[in-house]
Design a protein around this motif. Structure first.
Motif, PDB file in Angstrom:
ATOM      1  N   UNK A 279      48.696  28.092  44.808  1.00 26.56           N
ATOM      2  CA  UNK A 279      49.501  28.157  43.540  1.00 26.56           C
ATOM      3  C   UNK A 279      49.545  29.446  42.909  1.00 26.56           C
ATOM      4  N   UNK A 280      48.013  29.943  42.857  1.00 28.03           N
ATOM      5  CA  UNK A 280      47.849  31.322  42.178  1.00 28.03           C
ATOM      6  C   UNK A 280      48.113  32.467  43.234  1.00 28.03           C
ATOM      7  N   UNK A 281      48.446  32.057  44.449  1.00 26.52           N
ATOM      8  CA  UNK A 281      48.900  32.981  45.210  1.00 26.52           C
ATOM      9  C   UNK A 281      50.226  33.839  44.920  1.00 26.52           C
ATOM     10  N   UNK A 282      50.836  33.208  43.848  1.00 26.10           N
ATOM     11  CA  UNK A 282      52.099  33.895  43.480  1.00 26.10           C
ATOM     12  C   UNK A 282      51.889  34.983  42.551  1.00 26.10           C
ATOM     13  N   UNK A 283      50.569  35.222  42.319  1.00 22.79           N
ATOM     14  CA  UNK A 283      50.481  36.344  41.163  1.00 22.79           C
ATOM     15  C   UNK A 283      51.005  37.642  41.496  1.00 22.79           C
ATOM     16  N   UNK A 284      50.950  37.988  42.712  1.00 20.90           N
ATOM     17  CA  UNK A 284      51.587  39.538  42.814  1.00 20.90           C
ATOM     18  C   UNK A 284      52.918  39.489  42.639  1.00 20.90           C
ATOM     19  N   UNK A 285      53.667  38.133  42.868  1.00 18.78           N
ATOM     20  CA  UNK A 285      55.278  38.261  42.658  1.00 18.78           C
ATOM     21  C   UNK A 285      55.513  38.306  41.175  1.00 18.78           C
ATOM     22  N   UNK A 286      54.835  37.655  40.373  1.00 20.52           N
ATOM     23  CA  UNK A 286      54.906  38.026  38.704  1.00 20.52           C
ATOM     24  C   UNK A 286      54.540  39.248  38.547  1.00 20.52           C
ATOM     25  N   UNK A 287      53.460  39.634  38.964  1.00 19.73           N
ATOM     26  CA  UNK A 287      53.007  41.260  38.691  1.00 19.73           C
ATOM     27  C   UNK A 287      54.099  42.167  39.025  1.00 19.73           C
ATOM     28  N   UNK A 288      54.992  42.125  39.916  1.00 20.50           N
ATOM     29  CA  UNK A 288      56.071  42.877  40.440  1.00 20.50           C
ATOM     30  C   UNK A 288      57.360  42.860  39.383  1.00 20.50           C
ATOM     31  N   UNK A 289      57.378  41.555  39.052  1.00 17.59           N
ATOM     32  CA  UNK A 289      58.523  41.242  38.192  1.00 17.59           C
ATOM     33  C   UNK A 289      58.411  41.775  36.813  1.00 17.59           C
ATOM     34  N   UNK A 290      56.933  41.644  36.328  1.00 16.47           N
ATOM     35  CA  UNK A 290      56.763  42.328  35.050  1.00 16.47           C
ATOM     36  C   UNK A 290      56.794  43.780  35.408  1.00 16.47           C
ATOM     37  N   UNK A 291      56.537  44.397  36.594  1.00 18.68           N
ATOM     38  CA  UNK A 291      56.629  45.749  36.687  1.00 18.68           C
ATOM     39  C   UNK A 291      58.212  46.303  36.399  1.00 18.68           C
TER      40      UNK A 291
END
Length: 322
Positions: A279-291
């Motif tokens: 579940x926490x493996x989705x961190x980079x996706x959220x990081x890029x979306x915020x970027x």
């Protein structure tokens, strides 16, 4: 509050709640790159880290005091594990924050997830646990993803790793080492055998976070003062007086450090480590979306392809343990 809610829910509802909380943690950690990028516009890297972890240490100090009053042996074990782990964490945050200063938020978010691939190899080296065959496949996918992600804008045939990307990769190695050493130090059976007089108490994870935060704070503060002294600058530059610095910094302290670690530890008790990692493996996706949304960073087709391969490799790896 979470504990009170837990008592009112059945196992299925509790598991669902923990899953939602873990996705929230991934969102918070994904947003942390952007928040740190904002704060770094107003203060040097080492000074910013000293402020962030100094505030964290102050907030978590009552936890250490409570452990000291109730279980002296537990505090000794926590400090013994926290000092080396805090040193590793210090290196991670220096590499990660300097790397973020020199590269994009999107690249940082994707590249840091390589730690999930590196961790099994680190376990093989330190804990003598041979990785599953799938790990090698995932490693190849991740390396290919890194190649696509770091190709220059002119689509050159070679890799173009800038300084920031390289530092983020070192931070990913540090994260893999951190996870492995945490397991080794916390599960150290010899520590329990040596305690013949007092009953061994489990290490308090929140107290461990407090010790690590203190180590990072002291380390960053000393390095900050020394580097300023050697460069001839003011030993302690005046603190920023802009809310644009303090709001992201307090956000990182409260939500991305203290709250996120507390929720993570609670959720792992409800579910399993593999489920939590997935579940926490989705961190980079959220990081890029915020970027993309907050910083208007451009991610081209090759960038999305490379980041997607890294994320896919991470998900495949942690999904194997479900």
């Amino acid at each position: 509050m979470i504990k009170t809610v837990s008592n009112r829910l059945n196992n299925r509802q509790l598991l669902l709640l923990s899953d939602i909380c873990l996705i929230l943690v991934a969102m918070l950690w994904g947003s942390s790159y952007g928040a740190a990028k904002l704060s770094l516009q107003y203060y040097p890297v080492l000074g910013f880290l000293a402020i962030r972890f100094g505030l964290t240490s102050i907030i978590l100090a009552p936890v250490l005091i409570g452990v000291y009053k109730q279980h002296t042996t537990q505090l000794k074990r926590t400090v013994a594990a926290g000092l080396p782990l805090g040193t590793i964490l210090l290196a991670i945050f220096i590499f990660e924050t300097y790397g973020l200063f020199y590269t994009s938020v999107a690249n940082a978010a994707f590249l840091i997830s390589l730690c999930i691939i590196m961790t099994p190899f680190m376990e093989w080296l330190i804990l003598k646990t041979r990785p599953h065959k799938l790990v090698f496949i995932c490693a190849i996918l991740s390396l290919l993803g890194t190649y696509f992600l770091t190709m220059d804008a002119q689509h050159s045939a070679g890799i173009s790793l800038n300084l920031g990307d390289s530092l983020i990769l070192l931070a990913a190695v540090g994260r893999a080492l951190m996870v492995t050493m945490t397991k080794k130090l916390i599960d150290n059976k010899s520590a329990t055998i040596k305690m013949t007089i007092e009953i061994a108490q489990p290490i308090s994870l929140l107290a461990l976070t407090a010790v690590q935060s203190i180590v990072v704070f002291v380390g960053c503060l000393v390095l900050f003062l020394v580097t300023n002294l050697l460069s001839g600058d003011s030993i302690m530059p005046s603190l920023p007086n802009k809310s644009a610095f303090w709001l992201p910094t307090f956000y990182l302290v409260i939500f991305c450090t203290i709250f996120a670690f507390f929720v993570q530890n609670w959720a792992v008790k409800i579910g399993s480590p593999s489920r939590a990692s997935l579940l926490m493996g989705s961190e980079p996706i959220f990081g890029v979306l915020f970027a993309v949304l907050l910083f208007n960073e451009y991610v081209g087709v090759l960038g999305w392809l490379g980041g997607g391969l890294i994320t896919l490799a991470s998900v495949l790896l942690v999904a194997r343990g479900r």
